[in-house]
Structure formats: C-alpha cells, structure tokens
Scaffold this motif. Structure first.
Motif, short mmCIF file in Angstrom:
data_model
loop_
_atom_site.label_atom_id
_atom_site.label_comp_id
_atom_site.label_asym_id
_atom_site.label_seq_id
_atom_site.Cartn_x
_atom_site.Cartn_y
_atom_site.Cartn_z
N PRO A 1 26.70 -10.56 -39.50
CA PRO A 1 27.13 -9.83 -38.02
C PRO A 1 26.94 -10.89 -37.03
N ASP A 2 27.79 -10.46 -35.94
CA ASP A 2 27.53 -11.41 -34.73
C ASP A 2 26.40 -11.43 -34.05
N SER A 3 25.62 -10.22 -34.12
CA SER A 3 24.48 -9.88 -33.21
C SER A 3 23.52 -9.23 -33.96
N ILE A 4 22.22 -9.21 -33.39
CA ILE A 4 21.16 -8.43 -34.01
C ILE A 4 21.47 -7.01 -34.02
N ARG A 5 22.06 -6.40 -32.80
CA ARG A 5 22.32 -5.21 -32.64
C ARG A 5 23.39 -4.67 -33.77
N LEU A 6 24.43 -5.26 -33.95
CA LEU A 6 25.49 -5.36 -34.87
C LEU A 6 24.63 -5.32 -36.26
N PHE A 7 23.73 -6.00 -36.42
CA PHE A 7 22.91 -6.11 -37.79
C PHE A 7 22.11 -4.83 -38.02
N LYS A 8 21.54 -4.37 -37.07
CA LYS A 8 20.74 -3.05 -37.19
C LYS A 8 21.79 -1.96 -37.52
N THR A 9 22.74 -1.95 -36.51
CA THR A 9 23.69 -0.80 -36.85
C THR A 9 24.41 -0.91 -38.21
N GLN A 10 24.75 -1.95 -38.69
CA GLN A 10 25.16 -1.90 -40.00
C GLN A 10 24.07 -1.50 -41.17
N ASP A 11 22.92 -2.19 -40.96
CA ASP A 11 21.74 -1.96 -41.73
C ASP A 11 21.56 -0.40 -42.01
N TYR A 12 21.32 0.10 -40.72
CA TYR A 12 21.16 1.69 -40.67
C TYR A 12 22.32 2.54 -41.57
N LYS A 13 23.26 2.30 -41.26
CA LYS A 13 24.57 2.76 -42.05
C LYS A 13 24.35 2.49 -43.55
N PHE A 14 24.18 1.39 -43.85
CA PHE A 14 24.07 1.07 -45.37
C PHE A 14 22.67 1.72 -45.99
N TYR A 15 21.81 1.88 -45.42
CA TYR A 15 20.50 2.66 -46.03
C TYR A 15 20.90 4.14 -45.60
N GLY A 16 21.31 4.51 -44.89
CA GLY A 16 21.75 6.01 -44.65
C GLY A 16 22.70 6.42 -45.82
N LEU A 17 23.39 5.84 -46.53
CA LEU A 17 24.21 5.90 -47.68
C LEU A 17 23.23 6.42 -48.80
N PHE A 18 22.21 6.17 -48.77
CA PHE A 18 21.39 6.44 -50.04
C PHE A 18 20.33 7.27 -49.78
N GLY A 19 20.22 8.01 -48.52
CA GLY A 19 19.18 9.02 -48.15
C GLY A 19 19.78 10.48 -48.10
#
Length: 124
Positions: A106-124
């Motif tokens: 991702p282009d920024s830390i903020r975007l990384f955190k957003t994508q990371d949150y969405k990714f882990y949200g798929l499993f929870g």
C-alpha cells in the motif's frame, strides 16, 4: 531462424527429417511440435502451434501426435490443452498482478492498516 525457436529440438526417433519438413508447413509460423520438458517416467510437455487457418486436413497434426504417443513409455495418447482458451490472457495476468501488488504494498501506513483490518475482518 526465429528467436522463439531453440537451436536444438528433440523429436521422437521415428520422425524423419522429411516427415518433419512436411509437417511444419501445416503449422502457424512453421513451428512443429517441440518437446520442452520431460521426466524419467516418460511424461513430456510438448509445445505445438495451431494449424494454419487454411488447413482443414488435420493429417499432419495427427501424424505428429501419433509419433509423440509412440514415444511415451506407456504409449498413452497425448493430452491436448489449448492454452489460448484454458489460460488467462496476458492482460488478465497483468491486472491480477497489479491488484496483488496494490494489496501487498500500500501507498501509506493508513492504507495498510485499513487493508489489514478488512483482511482480518474476513475471518472473524
């Protein structure tokens, strides 16, 4: 010589030079079936161009496929896969790569955190 053709080709022992010369006239860009990979158990990957669109008689193609069959340890018929139909196009591969790259870098830390949150949200 075309740059896509190797300097050395492997053909079944039963294929004569004259048979190979006759066969190549029927294939696109005069590219006959070429052995590109094999195993000690007799499996082989053979790359073969399409027949010319003007060719309706598939005799030369069938002759080459029969030579390939005869050269197999167990005399099995070759499995034919049309890569133009069975594989994704180069454009599809490029689009997939770009999407994966965007996801992984991702282009920024903020975007990384957003994508990371969405990714882990798929499993929870």
């Amino acid at each position: 010589m075309s740059p896509s053709i190797s300097l050395t080709i492997i053909v079944p022992a039963s294929v004569t030079d004259s048979a190979l010369s006759r066969a190549v006239e029927h294939f696109r860009n005069r590219c006959c079936p070429v052995w590109v990979w094999g195993t000690h158990k007799g499996s082989a990957l053979v790359r073969m161009s399409d027949l010319l669109s003007t060719i309706t008689d598939r005799t030369q193609e069938n002759i080459m496929l029969e030579h390939i069959r005869k050269s197999h340890n167990e005399k099995r018929q070759p499995y034919i896969m049309d890569l133009s139909k069975d594989c994704p196009s180069p454009k599809d591969i490029q689009i997939s790569y770009l999407r994966l790259r965007d996801l992984c870098i991702p282009d920024s830390i903020r975007l990384f955190k957003t994508q990371d949150y969405k990714f882990y949200g798929l499993f929870g």
